[in-house]
Design a protein around this motif. Sequence first.
Motif, PDB file in Angstrom:
ATOM      1  N   GLY A 103       1.029  -1.238   0.069  1.00 56.86           N
ATOM      2  CA  GLY A 103      -0.158  -0.146   0.104  1.00 56.86           C
ATOM      3  C   GLY A 103       0.838   1.264  -0.054  1.00 56.86           C
ATOM      4  N   PRO A 104       0.321   2.360  -0.070  1.00 60.40           N
ATOM      5  CA  PRO A 104       0.803   3.575  -0.189  1.00 60.40           C
ATOM      6  C   PRO A 104       1.859   4.049   1.187  1.00 60.40           C
ATOM      7  N   GLU A 105       2.611   4.785   1.142  1.00 61.09           N
ATOM      8  CA  GLU A 105       3.563   5.381   2.108  1.00 61.09           C
ATOM      9  C   GLU A 105       3.132   6.672   2.677  1.00 61.09           C
ATOM     10  N   GLY A 106       3.202   6.794   4.002  1.00 59.01           N
ATOM     11  CA  GLY A 106       2.424   7.842   4.698  1.00 59.01           C
ATOM     12  C   GLY A 106       3.052   8.026   5.918  1.00 59.01           C
ATOM     13  N   ALA A 107       2.588   9.053   6.632  1.00 60.33           N
ATOM     14  CA  ALA A 107       2.999   9.212   8.183  1.00 60.33           C
ATOM     15  C   ALA A 107       1.638   9.359   8.859  1.00 60.33           C
ATOM     16  N   ALA A 108       1.461   8.745  10.008  1.00 58.16           N
ATOM     17  CA  ALA A 108       0.235   8.964  10.864  1.00 58.16           C
ATOM     18  C   ALA A 108       0.785   9.308  12.249  1.00 58.16           C
ATOM     19  N   ILE A 109      -0.268  10.241  12.797  1.00 60.09           N
ATOM     20  CA  ILE A 109       0.130  10.602  14.311  1.00 60.09           C
ATOM     21  C   ILE A 109      -0.232   9.687  15.306  1.00 60.09           C
ATOM     22  N   LYS A 110       0.533   9.318  16.235  1.00 62.21           N
ATOM     23  CA  LYS A 110       0.476   8.534  17.191  1.00 62.21           C
ATOM     24  C   LYS A 110       0.704   9.169  18.345  1.00 62.21           C
ATOM     25  N   MET A 111      -0.253   9.120  19.345  1.00 59.68           N
ATOM     26  CA  MET A 111      -0.078   9.738  20.678  1.00 59.68           C
ATOM     27  C   MET A 111       0.602   8.795  21.612  1.00 59.68           C
ATOM     28  N   ILE A 112       1.795   9.068  21.918  1.00 56.68           N
ATOM     29  CA  ILE A 112       2.503   8.018  22.769  1.00 56.68           C
ATOM     30  C   ILE A 112       2.638   8.362  24.068  1.00 56.68           C
ATOM     31  N   VAL A 113       2.677   7.352  25.069  1.00 53.27           N
ATOM     32  CA  VAL A 113       2.928   7.531  26.382  1.00 53.27           C
ATOM     33  C   VAL A 113       3.931   6.556  27.024  1.00 53.27           C
TER      34      VAL A 113
ATOM     35  N   PRO B 193       1.929  13.644  20.651  1.00 50.06           N
ATOM     36  CA  PRO B 193       1.607  13.463  19.361  1.00 50.06           C
ATOM     37  C   PRO B 193       2.682  13.469  18.445  1.00 50.06           C
ATOM     38  N   VAL B 194       3.254  12.284  17.916  1.00 51.44           N
ATOM     39  CA  VAL B 194       4.405  12.338  17.080  1.00 51.44           C
ATOM     40  C   VAL B 194       4.229  11.805  15.716  1.00 51.44           C
ATOM     41  N   ALA B 195       4.897  11.967  14.611  1.00 53.01           N
ATOM     42  CA  ALA B 195       4.836  11.505  13.364  1.00 53.01           C
ATOM     43  C   ALA B 195       5.286   9.837  13.351  1.00 53.01           C
ATOM     44  N   SER B 196       4.415   9.276  12.800  1.00 53.70           N
ATOM     45  CA  SER B 196       5.124   7.606  12.768  1.00 53.70           C
ATOM     46  C   SER B 196       6.185   7.235  12.333  1.00 53.70           C
ATOM     47  N   ASP B 197       6.599   8.003  11.178  1.00 55.99           N
ATOM     48  CA  ASP B 197       7.864   7.504  10.518  1.00 55.99           C
ATOM     49  C   ASP B 197       9.114   8.115  11.226  1.00 55.99           C
ATOM     50  N   VAL B 198       8.836   9.130  11.904  1.00 58.58           N
ATOM     51  CA  VAL B 198      10.003   9.595  12.790  1.00 58.58           C
ATOM     52  C   VAL B 198      10.230   8.524  13.904  1.00 58.58           C
ATOM     53  N   LEU B 199       9.125   8.281  14.528  1.00 65.18           N
ATOM     54  CA  LEU B 199       9.179   7.082  15.659  1.00 65.18           C
ATOM     55  C   LEU B 199       9.876   5.769  15.239  1.00 65.18           C
ATOM     56  N   GLN B 200       9.504   5.354  13.883  1.00 69.45           N
ATOM     57  CA  GLN B 200       9.896   4.038  13.117  1.00 69.45           C
ATOM     58  C   GLN B 200      11.464   4.387  13.054  1.00 69.45           C
ATOM     59  N   HIS B 201      11.711   5.564  12.563  1.00 65.47           N
ATOM     60  CA  HIS B 201      13.381   5.709  12.363  1.00 65.47           C
ATOM     61  C   HIS B 201      14.348   5.830  13.636  1.00 65.47           C
ATOM     62  N   MET B 202      13.445   6.197  14.568  1.00 66.97           N
ATOM     63  CA  MET B 202      14.464   6.289  15.810  1.00 66.97           C
ATOM     64  C   MET B 202      14.456   4.879  16.582  1.00 66.97           C
ATOM     65  N   THR B 203      13.329   4.114  16.368  1.00 68.15           N
ATOM     66  CA  THR B 203      13.259   2.651  16.765  1.00 68.15           C
ATOM     67  C   THR B 203      14.440   1.747  16.203  1.00 68.15           C
ATOM     68  N   GLU B 204      14.198   2.046  14.797  1.00 69.66           N
ATOM     69  CA  GLU B 204      15.204   1.178  13.902  1.00 69.66           C
ATOM     70  C   GLU B 204      16.685   1.682  14.082  1.00 69.66           C
ATOM     71  N   ARG B 205      17.051   3.017  14.641  1.00 70.57           N
ATOM     72  CA  ARG B 205      18.146   3.161  14.978  1.00 70.57           C
ATOM     73  C   ARG B 205      18.777   2.597  16.405  1.00 70.57           C
ATOM     74  N   GLY B 206      17.698   2.304  17.155  1.00 75.04           N
ATOM     75  CA  GLY B 206      17.983   1.738  18.350  1.00 75.04           C
ATOM     76  C   GLY B 206      17.985   3.020  19.507  1.00 75.04           C
ATOM     77  N   VAL B 207      17.644   4.350  19.139  1.00 73.12           N
ATOM     78  CA  VAL B 207      17.598   5.407  19.943  1.00 73.12           C
ATOM     79  C   VAL B 207      16.750   4.980  21.044  1.00 73.12           C
ATOM     80  N   VAL B 208      15.416   4.611  20.728  1.00 77.64           N
ATOM     81  CA  VAL B 208      14.213   4.171  21.502  1.00 77.64           C
ATOM     82  C   VAL B 208      13.883   2.612  21.232  1.00 77.64           C
ATOM     83  N   SER B 209      13.119   2.039  21.929  1.00 74.16           N
ATOM     84  CA  SER B 209      12.531   0.890  21.816  1.00 74.16           C
ATOM     85  C   SER B 209      11.202   0.758  21.674  1.00 74.16           C
TER      86      SER B 209
END
Length: 209
Positions: free
Chosen positions: A23-33, A103-119
């Motif tokens: 499917g298409p690429e895009g960014a969603a807003i995720k409210m994280i705690v 509320p954060v962009a899902s693509d930024v959260l994914q990139h930081m997770t992939e780099r190991g900055v966060v889990s």
Amino acid sequence: GPTNFAVNIAGAVPFAIRGTENGPEGAAIKMIVRKDSPYKQLSDLKGKNIAHTSPSSNTGNLAPRALFAEQGLTPDKDYKVVYSGKHDQSILGVKSGDYDAAPVASDVLQHMTERGVVSADDFNVLYTSELFPTDAYAYAHDLDPKLVDKIKQCFFEYRIPPEMAKGLGGDRFLPANYQKDWELVRKVAIAAGQSLNRSGYEAENAKKK
């Protein structure tokens, strides 16, 4: 955002978006705690300190203001907005406990997770929006229909080389429709008081100067 102006002022016709076979690429807003926080749903965040990124950010401020109110959580009314500066600082601030949520962009959260900055185990997600398109590929409204057909054929048959696809977040182009695929973008823009015409475009440019 600029796609609205391209369509309404310049007569652009968006027809494609990057994506994969899924499917298409895009960014969603995720409210994280934080994972260990007591918050289980958006209503639990009333009265808390929540990090938005900056006043002009679409996914980091304007979209949450447009979307959260209809979920019963109005920024500045139901919770205190604290500006972090950017998405990665919001994410790190939630992890460290500086903010109750963000509320954060899902693509930024994914990139930081992939780099190991966060889990992924550092957070719970209380809300996920629909996807915002990452970009738009358009043709001029007055092109010869035969040329339009050839352009579409080239786009939809092309496959982006693997090495290049890693950086782009997609290996192909998928059909897109302005009315459907940019509906959420228009909703956020209108909720922010933006006019999707030339006067609105000039107003947005004036803010940047």
